[in-house]
Design an enzyme around this catalytic site. Structure first.
Site, PDB file in Angstrom:
ATOM      1  N   THR A  15       0.830  -1.217   0.000  1.00 39.54           N
ATOM      2  CA  THR A  15       0.000   0.000   0.000  1.00 39.54           C
ATOM      3  C   THR A  15       0.860   1.261   0.000  1.00 39.54           C
ATOM      4  OG1 THR A  15      -1.689  -1.193   1.242  1.00 39.54           O
ATOM      5  CG2 THR A  15      -1.831   1.210   1.258  1.00 39.54           C
ATOM      6  N   GLU A 132       7.972  10.104   9.770  1.00 35.13           N
ATOM      7  CA  GLU A 132       6.710  10.837   9.885  1.00 35.13           C
ATOM      8  C   GLU A 132       5.498   9.935   9.636  1.00 35.13           C
ATOM      9  OE1 GLU A 132       4.600  13.222  11.152  1.00 35.13           O
ATOM     10  OE2 GLU A 132       6.182  14.613  10.543  1.00 35.13           O
ATOM     11  N   GLY A 137      -0.551   8.520  10.118  1.00 34.86           N
ATOM     12  CA  GLY A 137      -0.642   8.585   8.658  1.00 34.86           C
ATOM     13  C   GLY A 137      -0.222   9.914   8.070  1.00 34.86           C
ATOM     14  N   ILE A 139      -0.896  12.957   8.918  1.00 33.25           N
ATOM     15  CA  ILE A 139      -0.782  14.138   9.798  1.00 33.25           C
ATOM     16  C   ILE A 139       0.694  14.369  10.141  1.00 33.25           C
ATOM     17  CG2 ILE A 139      -1.420  15.136  12.011  1.00 33.25           C
ATOM     18  CD1 ILE A 139      -3.855  13.333  12.105  1.00 33.25           C
ATOM     19  N   GLY A 190      -6.815  -0.285   2.509  1.00 34.81           N
ATOM     20  CA  GLY A 190      -5.364  -0.312   2.763  1.00 34.81           C
ATOM     21  C   GLY A 190      -5.003   0.120   4.179  1.00 34.81           C
ATOM     22  N   GLU A 193      -2.893  -3.424   9.291  1.00 37.24           N
ATOM     23  CA  GLU A 193      -1.539  -3.956   9.407  1.00 37.24           C
ATOM     24  C   GLU A 193      -1.523  -5.367   8.832  1.00 37.24           C
ATOM     25  OE1 GLU A 193       1.166  -2.132  10.558  1.00 37.24           O
ATOM     26  OE2 GLU A 193      -0.406  -0.651  10.315  1.00 37.24           O
ATOM     27  N   LYS A 208       2.456   3.929  18.307  1.00 42.36           N
ATOM     28  CA  LYS A 208       2.522   5.345  17.915  1.00 42.36           C
ATOM     29  C   LYS A 208       2.629   6.240  19.149  1.00 42.36           C
ATOM     30  CE  LYS A 208      -0.207   4.171  13.881  1.00 42.36           C
ATOM     31  NZ  LYS A 208      -1.541   3.981  13.339  1.00 42.36           N
ATOM     32  N   GLY A 305      -3.854   4.534   4.889  1.00 43.65           N
ATOM     33  CA  GLY A 305      -4.184   4.459   3.459  1.00 43.65           C
ATOM     34  C   GLY A 305      -3.038   4.946   2.584  1.00 43.65           C
TER      35      GLY A 305
HETATM   36  P1  NAP Z   1       1.842  -4.083   2.836  1.00 41.95           P
HETATM   37  O1  NAP Z   1       0.801  -3.569   1.912  1.00 41.95           O
HETATM   38  O2  NAP Z   1       1.657  -5.370   3.512  1.00 41.95           O
HETATM   39  O3  NAP Z   1       3.218  -4.138   2.000  1.00 41.95           O
HETATM   40  C1  NAP Z   1       4.401  -4.676   2.520  1.00 41.95           C
HETATM   41  C2  NAP Z   1       5.414  -4.768   1.392  1.00 41.95           C
HETATM   42  O4  NAP Z   1       6.653  -5.220   1.931  1.00 41.95           O
HETATM   43  C3  NAP Z   1       5.017  -5.750   0.285  1.00 41.95           C
HETATM   44  O5  NAP Z   1       5.324  -5.188  -0.962  1.00 41.95           O
HETATM   45  C4  NAP Z   1       5.904  -6.967   0.556  1.00 41.95           C
HETATM   46  O6  NAP Z   1       6.268  -7.656  -0.629  1.00 41.95           O
HETATM   47  C5  NAP Z   1       7.129  -6.299   1.138  1.00 41.95           C
HETATM   48  N1  NAP Z   1       7.875  -7.194   2.014  1.00 41.95           N
HETATM   49  C6  NAP Z   1       7.443  -7.776   3.160  1.00 41.95           C
HETATM   50  N2  NAP Z   1       8.432  -8.538   3.680  1.00 41.95           N
HETATM   51  C7  NAP Z   1       9.480  -8.428   2.844  1.00 41.95           C
HETATM   52  C8  NAP Z   1      10.772  -8.985   2.833  1.00 41.95           C
HETATM   53  N3  NAP Z   1      11.201  -9.830   3.767  1.00 41.95           N
HETATM   54  N4  NAP Z   1      11.596  -8.661   1.813  1.00 41.95           N
HETATM   55  C9  NAP Z   1      11.187  -7.822   0.830  1.00 41.95           C
HETATM   56  N5  NAP Z   1       9.973  -7.263   0.798  1.00 41.95           N
HETATM   57  C10 NAP Z   1       9.136  -7.568   1.783  1.00 41.95           C
HETATM   58  O7  NAP Z   1       2.171  -3.023   3.974  1.00 41.95           O
HETATM   59  P2  NAP Z   1       1.850  -1.467   3.995  1.00 41.95           P
HETATM   60  O8  NAP Z   1       0.446  -1.260   4.424  1.00 41.95           O
HETATM   61  O9  NAP Z   1       2.335  -0.827   2.741  1.00 41.95           O
HETATM   62  O10 NAP Z   1       2.753  -0.999   5.235  1.00 41.95           O
HETATM   63  C11 NAP Z   1       4.135  -0.851   5.120  1.00 41.95           C
HETATM   64  C12 NAP Z   1       4.668  -0.171   6.393  1.00 41.95           C
HETATM   65  O11 NAP Z   1       4.015   1.075   6.549  1.00 41.95           O
HETATM   66  C13 NAP Z   1       4.380  -0.942   7.686  1.00 41.95           C
HETATM   67  O12 NAP Z   1       5.435  -0.692   8.596  1.00 41.95           O
HETATM   68  C14 NAP Z   1       3.111  -0.296   8.207  1.00 41.95           C
HETATM   69  O13 NAP Z   1       2.971  -0.409   9.600  1.00 41.95           O
HETATM   70  C15 NAP Z   1       3.383   1.136   7.815  1.00 41.95           C
HETATM   71  N6  NAP Z   1       2.195   1.984   7.680  1.00 41.95           N
HETATM   72  C16 NAP Z   1       1.142   1.577   6.911  1.00 41.95           C
HETATM   73  C17 NAP Z   1       0.056   2.416   6.771  1.00 41.95           C
HETATM   74  C18 NAP Z   1      -1.128   2.037   5.942  1.00 41.95           C
HETATM   75  O14 NAP Z   1      -2.125   2.790   5.969  1.00 41.95           O
HETATM   76  N7  NAP Z   1      -1.091   0.955   5.212  1.00 41.95           N
HETATM   77  C19 NAP Z   1       0.043   3.657   7.423  1.00 41.95           C
HETATM   78  C20 NAP Z   1       1.138   4.037   8.205  1.00 41.95           C
HETATM   79  C21 NAP Z   1       2.214   3.195   8.318  1.00 41.95           C
HETATM   80  P3  NAP Z   1       5.179  -8.403  -1.547  1.00 41.95           P
HETATM   81  O15 NAP Z   1       4.249  -7.334  -2.054  1.00 41.95           O
HETATM   82  O16 NAP Z   1       5.963  -8.998  -2.655  1.00 41.95           O
HETATM   83  O17 NAP Z   1       4.485  -9.410  -0.666  1.00 41.95           O
HETATM   84  N1  HSE Z   2      -3.083   0.075  10.503  1.00 44.59           N
HETATM   85  C1  HSE Z   2      -2.857   1.442  10.763  1.00 44.59           C
HETATM   86  C2  HSE Z   2      -4.181   2.124  11.068  1.00 44.59           C
HETATM   87  C3  HSE Z   2      -2.217   2.104   9.573  1.00 44.59           C
HETATM   88  O1  HSE Z   2      -5.234   1.527  10.833  1.00 44.59           O
HETATM   89  O2  HSE Z   2      -4.154   3.250  11.552  1.00 44.59           O
HETATM   90  C4  HSE Z   2      -1.754   3.500   9.874  1.00 44.59           C
HETATM   91  O3  HSE Z   2      -0.715   3.506  10.778  1.00 44.59           O
END
Ligand code: NAP
Ligand code: HSE
Length: 429
Positions: A15, A132, A137, A139, A190, A193, A208, A305
């Protein structure tokens, strides 16, 4: 002035990673104007090279191993968007810092559990570690605390910091749907976690809060010192009854220094329905920061997201391109004190939901036990019922948790409770 180049290595194309790629491409000209640098992607990494991610990867290199990506000669900034407190994310961030790269991450779990060690490593290497996107997210709350409010002694930090929980709680009230259907909606947006129990268990939001506390109070990140309760036990009944009493249920985090130590808690609380926190809908987050000079500021925006989170990652990348370099937690990591965890001591009103055996004197026994513990009743409501148990709601006047716990323990010996009462603190903001 000729434009410089800042070469990125991006690990994680889910995402957030895909969102970052989209902004880098769509806003290339704007970003160059703002930073004076051309932001290029040297290479990326994810688990599955063959997956269609809806973005072209033809103009950048590929590494199966994120650690190899972190060490590449043609990477100036390693962007970690894989997630997970340990494993590949931590190994790659450490490798990047050791190899003299600056790091940007969205990984709150890693920072909440290993923030102090990573900050010391980054500072020893003279590199920056920016995050950040890890808190609330889109903010810019890390920037607000470390930069905008640097002249304040911070007195309290509180807020709603998990989009998934806020989405589920507000959609439960709106639609009467249960968890499972709403989980699916959060996945589509999206928000979730990789392990959604981190979301609904309050752990993601506590990660957080731990990060914000460290910046706010100059203490080492202390995730273990947080009192955590998730939203799993919140039922549709609680949501409806709370609304009936003029409240909404929110997963609320609070951190403040008390005379006894650092109080940090993340748990479902009631807030007045018409208050700024009460009207917060869907995946929106709200962080309230209080300081001795500024008094109070309220930051509100999308907490999860693709677009909002990628926006925060880009903010960090732009700061590095502009040579803005700050200590990880706003002051050198070597100077951060260890915190002493403290439980909430300030009195608050509480909401109690009980199922009472429907027999004469049951309610009188509950009222008497509360009175004996020094807990005064503000409002009370009993609902009609078809079975043998009577649903009763009580809102207390302000009391200490200690007094309430004494009353709850005495209540369990009265023989009139059909099940354990639901107890929620009422927070006025
Ligand atoms: P996600 O959609 O699950 O994507 C994770 C990505 O990491 C995927 O592309 C996955 O590869 C790759 N990956 C996982 N393990 C790996 C490894 N060992 N080697 C290489 N690539 C690897 O997660 P996300 O939602 O984007 O979140 C990513 C980070 O941002 C997390 O720390 C999450 O807590 C943080 N975050 C997310 C949001 C949100 O709204 N989603 C908001 C704030 C912070 P594949 O695609 O090939 O499986
Ligand atoms: N899973 C987290 C949430 C993503 O729902 O707020 C943003 O950190």
């Amino acid at each position: 002035m000729p434009s410089q180049s800042l070469r990125l290595g991006i690990a994680g194309l889910g995402t957030v990673g895909v969102g970052v790629l989209r902004i880098l491409r769509k806003q290339a000209v704007l970003l160059e104007k703002r930073t004076g640098s051309t932001l290029t992607i040297s290479a990326v990494s994810a688990r599955d090279r063959s997956k269609d991610r809806g973005v072209s990867l033809s103009d950048c290199g590929w590494e199966d191993d994120p650690v190899a990506l972190a060490k590449r000669e043609d990477v100036d900034v390693f962007v970690e968007l894989m997630g997970g407190a340990d494993g590949a994310a931590k190994a790659a961030v450490e490798a990047a810092l050791n190899a003299g790269k600056d790091v940007v991450t969205a990984n709150k779990a890693m920072l909440a559990l290993h923030g102090q060690a990573l900050a010391e490593r980054a500072e020893a290497a003279g590199r920056v570690l920016r995050y950040e996107a890890a808190v609330a997210g889109g903010i810019p709350v890390i920037k607000a605390l470390t930069e905008g409010l640097a002249g304040n002694e911070i007195t309290r930090v509180l807020g709603v910091m998990n989009g998934t929980c806020n989405y589920i709680l507000t959609r439960m009230e709106e639609t009467g749907q249960g968890y499972n259907a709403l989980f699916d909606e959060c996945a589509r947006l999206g928000y979730l976690e990789a392990d959604p129990t981190l979301d609904v268990g309050g752990i993601d939001a506590a990660h957080k809060l731990a990060i914000l506390s460290s910046i706010a109070f100059g203490t080492q990140v202390d995730f273990d010192g947080i009192e955590i309760e998730g939203i799993e036990r919140v039922t549709l009944d609680d949501i409806r009854h709370a609304a009936d009493m003029g409240y909404r249920i929110k997963l609320l985090g609070v951190a403040q220094q008390t005379g006894r130590g650092l109080e940090q808690r993340m748990m479902p609380c009631l807030v007045p329905a018409a208050s700024p926190l009460g009207v917060l809908q869907g995946g929106t987050n709200m962080v309230v920061l209080e300081g001795d000079a500024v008094e109070q500021i309220v930051l509100r925006g999308p907490g999860a997201g693709e677009g909002p989170t990628a926006s925060a990652v880009l903010g960090d990348i732009c700061d590095i391109a502009r040579s803005i370099r700050l200590p990880v937690f706003g002051q050198p990591a070597s100077g951060l004190k260890q915190s002493k965890p403290a439980r909430a001591i300030l009195p608050a009103p509480y909401y109690l939901r009980m199922a009472l055996v429907d027999k004469p004197g049951a309610l009188a026994k509950i009222a008497s036990v509360l009175g004996e513990a020094g807990v005064s009743i503000d409002r009370m409501r009993q609902y009609g019922h078809a079975d043998e148990t009577a649903p009763v709601l009580i809102v207390t006047h302000k009391c200490t948790r200690e007094a309430l716990d004494a009353a709850l323990s005495a209540m369990s010996g009265t023989g009139v409770l059909a099940s354990d009462p639901v107890v929620l603190r009422i927070e006025a903001v």
